[in-house]
Design a protein around this motif. Sequence first.
Motif, PDB file in Angstrom:
ATOM      1  N   LYS A  62     -35.216  63.567  37.153  1.00  0.00           N
ATOM      2  CA  LYS A  62     -36.157  63.130  38.075  1.00  0.00           C
ATOM      3  C   LYS A  62     -37.278  64.271  38.228  1.00  0.00           C
ATOM      4  O   LYS A  62     -38.651  63.781  38.622  1.00  0.00           O
ATOM      5  N   GLU A  95     -25.768  58.054  48.090  1.00  0.00           N
ATOM      6  CA  GLU A  95     -25.875  59.356  47.418  1.00  0.00           C
ATOM      7  C   GLU A  95     -24.486  59.070  46.222  1.00  0.00           C
ATOM      8  O   GLU A  95     -23.604  58.200  46.623  1.00  0.00           O
ATOM      9  N   GLU A 154     -30.711  62.477  38.365  1.00  0.00           N
ATOM     10  CA  GLU A 154     -30.991  63.494  39.173  1.00  0.00           C
ATOM     11  C   GLU A 154     -31.545  64.497  38.026  1.00  0.00           C
ATOM     12  O   GLU A 154     -32.245  65.493  38.136  1.00  0.00           O
ATOM     13  N   GLU A 210     -26.176  60.949  37.766  1.00  0.00           N
ATOM     14  CA  GLU A 210     -26.367  62.128  37.359  1.00  0.00           C
ATOM     15  C   GLU A 210     -27.536  62.596  36.220  1.00  0.00           C
ATOM     16  O   GLU A 210     -28.483  63.436  36.550  1.00  0.00           O
ATOM     17  N   MET A 238     -27.717  67.369  47.313  1.00  0.00           N
ATOM     18  CA  MET A 238     -27.620  66.095  46.492  1.00  0.00           C
ATOM     19  C   MET A 238     -28.675  64.945  47.111  1.00  0.00           C
ATOM     20  O   MET A 238     -28.624  64.696  48.106  1.00  0.00           O
ATOM     21  N   SER A 239     -29.385  64.291  46.040  1.00  0.00           N
ATOM     22  CA  SER A 239     -30.271  63.400  46.548  1.00  0.00           C
ATOM     23  C   SER A 239     -30.006  62.048  46.673  1.00  0.00           C
ATOM     24  O   SER A 239     -28.888  61.764  46.134  1.00  0.00           O
TER      25      SER A 239
END
Length: 364
Positions: free
Chosen positions: A206, A38, A203, A200, A1-2
């Motif tokens: 990206k 996060e 992510e 979400e 998870m970034s």
Amino acid sequence: MSAIHIEAEDWLMTAALIGVVRLFENEDLITSSGVKLEKHHLKEIPKKYFDYLLTHFSIVDRDVDRMKWQVNRANIKPEQVKDCAKEIRKIMGEQAKKVEKYFADTDEAVKLKTLLDNLKAVKAGDDGSVIAEAVHEYKQIMSTPFINEKLTLNYVKAVILGPLYGQPSFLQPSFNAKTREAHEQQFYKDFVYAAELDFEFYEQVKGGYQLETLLPFLEEREEYKPFKDWLKKLKKMSSAEVLHAFFTEEQLPCSFVEGFIATQSFEEMVFSPLALSKEKAANFNWNFNRNTPVPISGLARLLLFLVPIGLTTYTRKVGSTTSGETLRFSGLILSQQLFPEIVKHNEQLFAERQKKALRSARRL
């Protein structure tokens, strides 16, 4: 998870990010220019949010501090014990009415009524221990979780949050009778859920906009209106170039969080009166288009709801020494220093104002 990095570029986001730091005080989220978050942090915000409000604005602690001054006065001047009991009873009576309103059938309501009767019976010849015991008993009664939570939440919503936001979501008076858990659930539904979905999406895209992965992603989250609107248009697209142009040229970016696409707008219907109405915000619109308020993401909206936690709230008398009124202010220290230093200075301001507030309460 970034993680997503959020810059403290203006007073609004600086206050919001200081709020984040205070909620997550045991985690290392601070960077030189802002905060890194996060997705899992978002789900934790509702509980931490209300924990913070209940701890820092507890009506029990506030009232007991005021009463202690009267107890000390009675100990120093025993002949004034009856007057001190009267003042303490006045403070207790204000909260007793609220306990009666929400919890009339509880043992605590009965005990509180008995306590008030006992204070009314205090005589000039009694000593300070009589009212000291009454204050101790009051603290025990009012510290009962369901009472303290209810009265503190209603105070915070009316005095701390309401002036900045008006009555969206759980700030509406109709929500005053609901539990702390109901407040958390509504906060999650109205603010956190949209932030999670925007996170979400960030992510998901990206690494680039891919029609074959984006369509099922949006279909699974179609209940979110921005996604539903996008999905209708994406189904008509046939090339990666058109898809890329749609999100980079037709959709506005979030004004506060870099890399996020706007899914909402910063206007009075979302934040009232912190934001401005479309008609009165000619200099606060996107490209001076009166029908397009400042675009924001769901994450930005959630963070902006943390602004009061990042500010330092205090009261000050305005006017002359003979006439004036006491107003409530919210303060923030801004500088050209790095964000950790700005946080440090605001923590110092917060601590100093708390000390002054305590001294002031004991003089009442």
